[in-house]
Design an enzyme around this catalytic site. Structure first.
Site, PDB file in Angstrom:
ATOM      1  N   SER A 219       3.081  -2.311  10.258  1.00 49.26           N
ATOM      2  CA  SER A 219       4.534  -2.295  10.491  1.00 49.26           C
ATOM      3  C   SER A 219       5.188  -3.640  10.174  1.00 49.26           C
ATOM      4  CB  SER A 219       4.850  -1.842  11.920  1.00 49.26           C
ATOM      5  OG  SER A 219       4.360  -0.523  12.131  1.00 49.26           O
TER       6      SER A 219
ATOM      7  N   GLY B 219       1.979   2.109  10.677  1.00 47.25           N
ATOM      8  CA  GLY B 219       2.906   3.232  10.566  1.00 47.25           C
ATOM      9  C   GLY B 219       3.549   3.629  11.874  1.00 47.25           C
TER      10      GLY B 219
ATOM     11  N   HIS C  82      -9.633   0.998   4.424  1.00 46.93           N
ATOM     12  CA  HIS C  82      -8.386   1.199   5.175  1.00 46.93           C
ATOM     13  C   HIS C  82      -8.667   2.117   6.367  1.00 46.93           C
ATOM     14  CE1 HIS C  82      -4.314   2.451   6.177  1.00 46.93           C
ATOM     15  NE2 HIS C  82      -3.910   1.362   5.557  1.00 46.93           N
TER      16      HIS C  82
ATOM     17  N   GLU D 254      -7.119   4.524   7.556  1.00 46.60           N
ATOM     18  CA  GLU D 254      -6.912   5.959   7.299  1.00 46.60           C
ATOM     19  C   GLU D 254      -8.138   6.561   6.610  1.00 46.60           C
ATOM     20  OE1 GLU D 254      -3.135   5.556   5.346  1.00 46.60           O
ATOM     21  OE2 GLU D 254      -2.223   4.987   7.244  1.00 46.60           O
TER      22      GLU D 254
ATOM     23  N   LYS E  62       0.068   4.236  -0.292  1.00 48.59           N
ATOM     24  CA  LYS E  62      -0.633   5.407   0.270  1.00 48.59           C
ATOM     25  C   LYS E  62      -0.458   6.615  -0.658  1.00 48.59           C
ATOM     26  CE  LYS E  62       0.205   3.479   4.800  1.00 48.59           C
ATOM     27  NZ  LYS E  62      -0.118   3.596   6.195  1.00 48.59           N
TER      28      LYS E  62
ATOM     29  N   ASN F  23       0.870  -1.181   0.000  1.00 47.93           N
ATOM     30  CA  ASN F  23       0.000   0.000   0.000  1.00 47.93           C
ATOM     31  C   ASN F  23       0.905   1.228   0.000  1.00 47.93           C
ATOM     32  OD1 ASN F  23      -1.805   2.048   0.458  1.00 47.93           O
ATOM     33  ND2 ASN F  23      -2.278   1.452   2.575  1.00 47.93           N
TER      34      ASN F  23
ATOM     35  N   GLU G 296      -5.634  -5.220  10.220  1.00 42.88           N
ATOM     36  CA  GLU G 296      -4.639  -4.161  10.433  1.00 42.88           C
ATOM     37  C   GLU G 296      -4.982  -3.414  11.724  1.00 42.88           C
ATOM     38  OE1 GLU G 296      -2.566  -3.038   6.553  1.00 42.88           O
ATOM     39  OE2 GLU G 296      -4.245  -1.690   6.801  1.00 42.88           O
TER      40      GLU G 296
HETATM   41  C1  PEP Z   1      -0.977   0.059   5.848  1.00 41.65           C
HETATM   42  O1  PEP Z   1      -1.096   1.253   5.717  1.00 41.65           O
HETATM   43  O2  PEP Z   1      -1.795  -0.709   5.325  1.00 41.65           O
HETATM   44  C2  PEP Z   1       0.145  -0.440   6.650  1.00 41.65           C
HETATM   45  C3  PEP Z   1       0.120  -1.675   7.053  1.00 41.65           C
HETATM   46  O3  PEP Z   1       1.141   0.454   6.921  1.00 41.65           O
HETATM   47  P1  PEP Z   1       2.540   0.156   7.658  1.00 41.65           P
HETATM   48  O4  PEP Z   1       3.084  -1.126   7.069  1.00 41.65           O
HETATM   49  O5  PEP Z   1       3.402   1.338   7.326  1.00 41.65           O
HETATM   50  O6  PEP Z   1       2.258   0.016   9.091  1.00 41.65           O
END
Ligand code: PEP
Length: 259
Positions: free
Chosen positions: A221, A181, A100, A102, A12, A10, A175
């Site tokens: 992460s 993040g 997601h 976000e 973003k 992703n 997630e």
């Molecule tokens: C994401 O945004 O789907 C995600 C898992 O981000 P990160 O790996 O940076 O935590």
């Protein structure tokens, strides 16, 4: 049933077209085509990068898929700023991230919106676009202890009105918001607990056979250092990768960990 793992990046709101082409080319250069017999790989760049990135992988005859990060549920019309399923289909998308955290947090996306998007993606399977349905609890919900019920509600809401045959094409990404993040990854045990619970919910909704074929990813992460242990869990069938997917070498190391 053996599920083929999926590693999806992703990106973003990162990478201009020029930067995206470079990153896609770097990923392509680092990958061995025969890996794709054993693992599905996709990247989800911003809308503006979809076609250029698709073209890089197409030119290299590498079966890396391309996915959108969002979509609107109506096929066309007066919805300024939105992008429809037929539009991303025409570009060649084979995946689309939906719900997601976000989008839920910053753009007010609700469980009902997520459900409409899932239904729009699953309704026409002539050139399939598999939804990657994101669910996951906040830190407050985790600490309060009701995270399994919270995620169960999100899964049920996302799949309302979807039949078992259609659901088999979907992917669910667990997630936890507190891990996205932040560099704070869920432990393999924490991730497995919720991914296993998601599969149980899918079994209640669609039956054991369908639930056994739906891929459940972990995201939050994930990186080349922790991927192997996370991916070794019985109900974790791959990863949705944010930050680490912006570095070709790290992303490809995660792909290798899924082999
Ligand atoms: C994401 O945004 O789907 C995600 C898992 O981000 P990160 O790996 O940076 O935590």
């Amino acid at each position: 049933m053996a599920r083929k793992p999926l590693i999806a990046g992703n990106w973003k709101m990162n990478e201009t077209i020029g930067e995206a082409v470079v990153l896609a080319q770097e990923i392509s250069n680092e990958m061995e085509p025969d890996w794709l017999d054993d693992v599905d790989v996709a990247v989800c760049p911003p809308f503006t990068d979809l076609k250029p990135v698709y073209t890089v992988f197409e030119f290299d005859k590498l079966g890396v898929g391309v996915g959108a990060q969002n979509v609107y549920w109506e096929p066309s019309g007066a919805y300024t700023g939105e992008i429809s399923v037929p539009m991303i289909r025409e570009i060649g998308c084979s995946y689309c991230i939906v719900g997601h955290s976000e989008r839920r947090q910053y753009f007010g996306e609700t469980n009902e919106d997520v459900n409409k998007k899932v239904c729009a993606l699953l309704s026409d399977r002539t050139q399939p676009i598999d939804p990657i349905v994101c669910v996951g609890e906040s830190l407050a919900v985790r600490e309060e202890g009701s995270y399994i019920g919270f995620v169960d509600d999100q899964v049920r809401a996302a799949f309302a009105g979807v039949d078992a045959e259609a659901a088999k094409s979907a992917v669910v990404a667990y997630e936890p918001v507190w891990a996205i993040g932040t560099g704070r990854t869920a432990t393999p045990e924490q991730a497995q607990e919720v991914c296993g619970a998601i599969r149980e919910t899918l079994a209640v909704l669609f039956g054991q056979v369908a639930a056994a074929s739906i891929r459940v990813l972990y995201g939050g992460s994930m990186n080349e250092g922790n991927a192997e242990l996370l991916l070794a869990q019985p109900d974790i069938d791959g990863g949705l990768i944010g930050g680490a997917s912006l570095k070709a070498r790290s992303f490809v190391q995660i792909v290798k960990a899924a082999l």
